[in-house]
Design a protein around this motif. Structure first.
Motif, PDB file in Angstrom:
ATOM      1  N   GLY A 224      44.507  29.436  59.767  1.00 45.48           N
ATOM      2  CA  GLY A 224      43.699  30.467  59.101  1.00 45.48           C
ATOM      3  C   GLY A 224      44.283  31.854  59.274  1.00 45.48           C
ATOM      4  N   ASP A 225      43.462  32.812  59.732  1.00 48.45           N
ATOM      5  CA  ASP A 225      43.937  34.202  59.845  1.00 48.45           C
ATOM      6  C   ASP A 225      42.974  35.026  60.691  1.00 48.45           C
ATOM      7  OD1 ASP A 225      42.124  36.056  57.791  1.00 48.45           O
ATOM      8  OD2 ASP A 225      42.179  33.966  57.197  1.00 48.45           O
ATOM      9  N   TRP A 226      43.411  36.286  60.968  1.00 49.21           N
ATOM     10  CA  TRP A 226      42.564  37.249  61.682  1.00 49.21           C
ATOM     11  C   TRP A 226      42.302  38.475  60.802  1.00 49.21           C
ATOM     12  CZ3 TRP A 226      39.940  36.501  66.220  1.00 49.21           C
ATOM     13  CH2 TRP A 226      40.192  35.269  66.845  1.00 49.21           C
ATOM     14  N   ILE A 227      42.193  38.201  59.485  1.00 48.25           N
ATOM     15  CA  ILE A 227      41.803  39.224  58.510  1.00 48.25           C
ATOM     16  C   ILE A 227      40.357  38.972  58.081  1.00 48.25           C
ATOM     17  CG2 ILE A 227      42.275  40.204  56.212  1.00 48.25           C
ATOM     18  CD1 ILE A 227      44.561  40.799  58.032  1.00 48.25           C
ATOM     19  N   GLU A 228      40.082  37.701  57.736  1.00 45.49           N
ATOM     20  CA  GLU A 228      38.745  37.336  57.257  1.00 45.49           C
ATOM     21  C   GLU A 228      38.096  36.225  58.066  1.00 45.49           C
ATOM     22  OE1 GLU A 228      39.188  37.765  52.504  1.00 45.49           O
ATOM     23  OE2 GLU A 228      40.487  36.340  53.479  1.00 45.49           O
ATOM     24  N   ASN A 229      38.887  35.201  58.438  1.00 44.34           N
ATOM     25  CA  ASN A 229      38.289  34.003  59.025  1.00 44.34           C
ATOM     26  C   ASN A 229      38.184  34.016  60.542  1.00 44.34           C
ATOM     27  OD1 ASN A 229      37.906  32.249  56.569  1.00 44.34           O
ATOM     28  ND2 ASN A 229      40.101  32.656  56.365  1.00 44.34           N
ATOM     29  N   PHE A 230      39.057  34.776  61.245  1.00 46.22           N
ATOM     30  CA  PHE A 230      39.050  34.882  62.704  1.00 46.22           C
ATOM     31  C   PHE A 230      39.121  33.498  63.349  1.00 46.22           C
ATOM     32  CE2 PHE A 230      36.033  38.815  62.251  1.00 46.22           C
ATOM     33  CZ  PHE A 230      36.976  39.419  61.434  1.00 46.22           C
ATOM     34  N   THR A 231      40.192  32.756  63.021  1.00 42.54           N
ATOM     35  CA  THR A 231      40.293  31.377  63.487  1.00 42.54           C
ATOM     36  C   THR A 231      41.591  31.127  64.244  1.00 42.54           C
ATOM     37  OG1 THR A 231      41.126  30.829  61.275  1.00 42.54           O
ATOM     38  CG2 THR A 231      38.809  30.327  61.731  1.00 42.54           C
ATOM     39  N   ALA A 232      41.578  30.075  65.051  1.00 48.47           N
ATOM     40  CA  ALA A 232      42.754  29.634  65.804  1.00 48.47           C
ATOM     41  C   ALA A 232      42.681  28.122  65.956  1.00 48.47           C
ATOM     42  CB  ALA A 232      42.778  30.305  67.172  1.00 48.47           C
ATOM     43  N   LEU A 233      43.806  27.519  66.253  1.00 48.32           N
ATOM     44  CA  LEU A 233      43.841  26.094  66.560  1.00 48.32           C
ATOM     45  C   LEU A 233      44.026  25.937  68.062  1.00 48.32           C
ATOM     46  CD1 LEU A 233      46.245  24.932  63.702  1.00 48.32           C
ATOM     47  CD2 LEU A 233      43.824  24.319  63.900  1.00 48.32           C
ATOM     48  N   GLU A 234      43.286  25.020  68.644  1.00 49.21           N
ATOM     49  CA  GLU A 234      43.397  24.760  70.081  1.00 49.21           C
ATOM     50  C   GLU A 234      43.626  23.273  70.323  1.00 49.21           C
ATOM     51  OE1 GLU A 234      40.324  28.288  71.588  1.00 49.21           O
ATOM     52  OE2 GLU A 234      39.801  26.170  71.938  1.00 49.21           O
ATOM     53  N   TYR A 235      44.555  22.961  71.243  1.00 49.53           N
ATOM     54  CA  TYR A 235      44.821  21.569  71.613  1.00 49.53           C
ATOM     55  C   TYR A 235      44.508  21.381  73.089  1.00 49.53           C
ATOM     56  CZ  TYR A 235      47.211  17.094  72.223  1.00 49.53           C
ATOM     57  OH  TYR A 235      47.496  15.783  72.506  1.00 49.53           O
ATOM     58  N   GLN A 236      43.615  20.449  73.345  1.00 51.99           N
ATOM     59  CA  GLN A 236      43.202  20.146  74.718  1.00 51.99           C
ATOM     60  C   GLN A 236      42.595  18.749  74.727  1.00 51.99           C
ATOM     61  OE1 GLN A 236      43.867  21.426  77.489  1.00 51.99           O
ATOM     62  NE2 GLN A 236      42.176  21.853  78.847  1.00 51.99           N
ATOM     63  N   PHE A 237      42.796  18.004  75.823  1.00 49.90           N
ATOM     64  CA  PHE A 237      42.242  16.657  75.968  1.00 49.90           C
ATOM     65  C   PHE A 237      42.683  15.737  74.820  1.00 49.90           C
ATOM     66  CE2 PHE A 237      38.863  19.520  77.790  1.00 49.90           C
ATOM     67  CZ  PHE A 237      39.253  19.347  79.100  1.00 49.90           C
ATOM     68  N   LYS A 238      43.944  15.862  74.433  1.00 45.98           N
ATOM     69  CA  LYS A 238      44.571  14.996  73.428  1.00 45.98           C
ATOM     70  C   LYS A 238      43.961  15.127  72.037  1.00 45.98           C
ATOM     71  CE  LYS A 238      46.093  11.516  76.767  1.00 45.98           C
ATOM     72  NZ  LYS A 238      46.177  10.090  77.096  1.00 45.98           N
ATOM     73  N   ARG A 239      43.343  16.256  71.763  1.00 40.26           N
ATOM     74  CA  ARG A 239      42.794  16.450  70.419  1.00 40.26           C
ATOM     75  C   ARG A 239      42.857  17.921  70.014  1.00 40.26           C
ATOM     76  NH1 ARG A 239      37.481  18.364  70.262  1.00 40.26           N
ATOM     77  NH2 ARG A 239      36.493  18.533  72.314  1.00 40.26           N
ATOM     78  N   TRP A 240      42.819  18.147  68.702  1.00 43.19           N
ATOM     79  CA  TRP A 240      42.834  19.494  68.144  1.00 43.19           C
ATOM     80  C   TRP A 240      41.426  19.961  67.807  1.00 43.19           C
ATOM     81  CZ3 TRP A 240      46.856  22.763  68.032  1.00 43.19           C
ATOM     82  CH2 TRP A 240      48.151  22.225  68.150  1.00 43.19           C
TER      83      TRP A 240
END
Length: 281
Positions: A224-240
């Motif tokens: 995504g982005d930090w202009i409108e959606n303010f999102t990130a991807l995180e990987y932990q415990f073998k899943r996204w």
């Protein structure tokens, strides 16, 4: 001091530091709330295309300093270049301390492989008419400024905020087709190459979906982005997980209170000192 969330991998993209649309304060709050082993900056972090000397506020400098502090503390930072920061492609495959600059990255995660790239390589308008793409970028920045004024008025009237650019993109058939084509090309290539995950940015559309065709399957992820959606991807415990700043719970963190108090000149000096230390090592 509050406990930070431990995360194996975090992917952010399309921050566009140096533009009016960038929400650096929210990003800094998010970065202060996590303790990742690896931070992937998947393109368009600093908007070199639209860089203006007169506009690079303190909050934007704080984000840069925070990332460099994370590297100094042992976090592996992988900067994947995008189209708005394409000047950095001159330094591809360069490493300074824990920071490396690449055009694409392959991650091995619990026996599965992830193919990470920004995604502008699929954009014909950028490849064949760069000046037109840049013009579009300026128009987008203007739209964001206009949107900020409209939202200020709406807030005064006690009404909900409204995203002009989102509405424009989602209502134009060509834009929807482009997004669908982008996702199809990315997933088809990932399946062909045998990757379990394909991770992109560029189109400012956060998404996490498993795609299958006759040749196999892959998981498509867009940060995504930090202009409108303010999102990130995180990987932990073998899943996204697709993290959303607006809907996911955020706790207050005060570990970097000193950064809040710094003046612009102090921030620049601190960044310079960190760079010097890395060169000396």
């Amino acid at each position: 001091m509050k406990t930070k969330r431990k995360v194996e991998v975090v992917v952010i993209s399309d921050v566009h530091l140096g533009t009016y649309g960038c929400h650096a304060k929210q990003l800094l709050t998010y970065l202060n709330s996590i303790s990742p082993k690896q931070l992937i900056l998947n393109g368009d972090i600093i908007d070199i295309w639209q860089f203006k000397k007169r506009y690079f506020p303190k909050s934007h400098l704080k984000v840069i300093k925070k990332i460099m502090d994370m590297a100094a503390d042992g976090v592996e930072i992988i900067y994947v270049t995008g189209n708005h920061d394409e000047m950095l492609r001159k330094f591809s495959d360069t490493s300074i301390g824990n920071i490396s600059i690449v055009d694409k990255a392959i991650l091995e995660l619990d026996g599965k492989s992830a193919w990470v790239f920004h995604g502008d390589i699929f954009d014909v308008s950028i490849q064949n008419a760069k000046w037109l793409a840049k013009l579009g970028g300026y128009g987008y920045d203007l739209l964001i400024l206009l949107n900020q004024f409209i939202n200020w008025c709406l807030e005064k009237m006690g009404k909900e905020k409204y995203s002009l650019s989102k509405k424009t993109k989602n209502s134009v058939k060509g834009a929807l087709k482009y997004i669908n084509d982008f996702e199809k090309v990315a997933t088809d290539l990932a399946i062909e190459k045998g990757y379990d995950y394909v991770i992109c940015g560029h189109i400012h559309q956060p998404k996490m979906i498993t795609v299958e065709n006759k040749h196999g399957k892959t998981m498509y992820l867009n940060s995504g982005d930090w202009i409108e959606n303010f999102t990130a991807l995180e990987y932990q415990f073998k899943r996204w997980k697709l993290y959303n700043y607006n809907t996911d719970k955020l706790r207050a963190f005060y570990a970097d209170q000193d950064i809040k108090e710094m003046e612009v000149k102090d921030l620049i000096a601190a960044i310079t000192i960190i760079e010097q230390k890395k060169e000396d090592n």
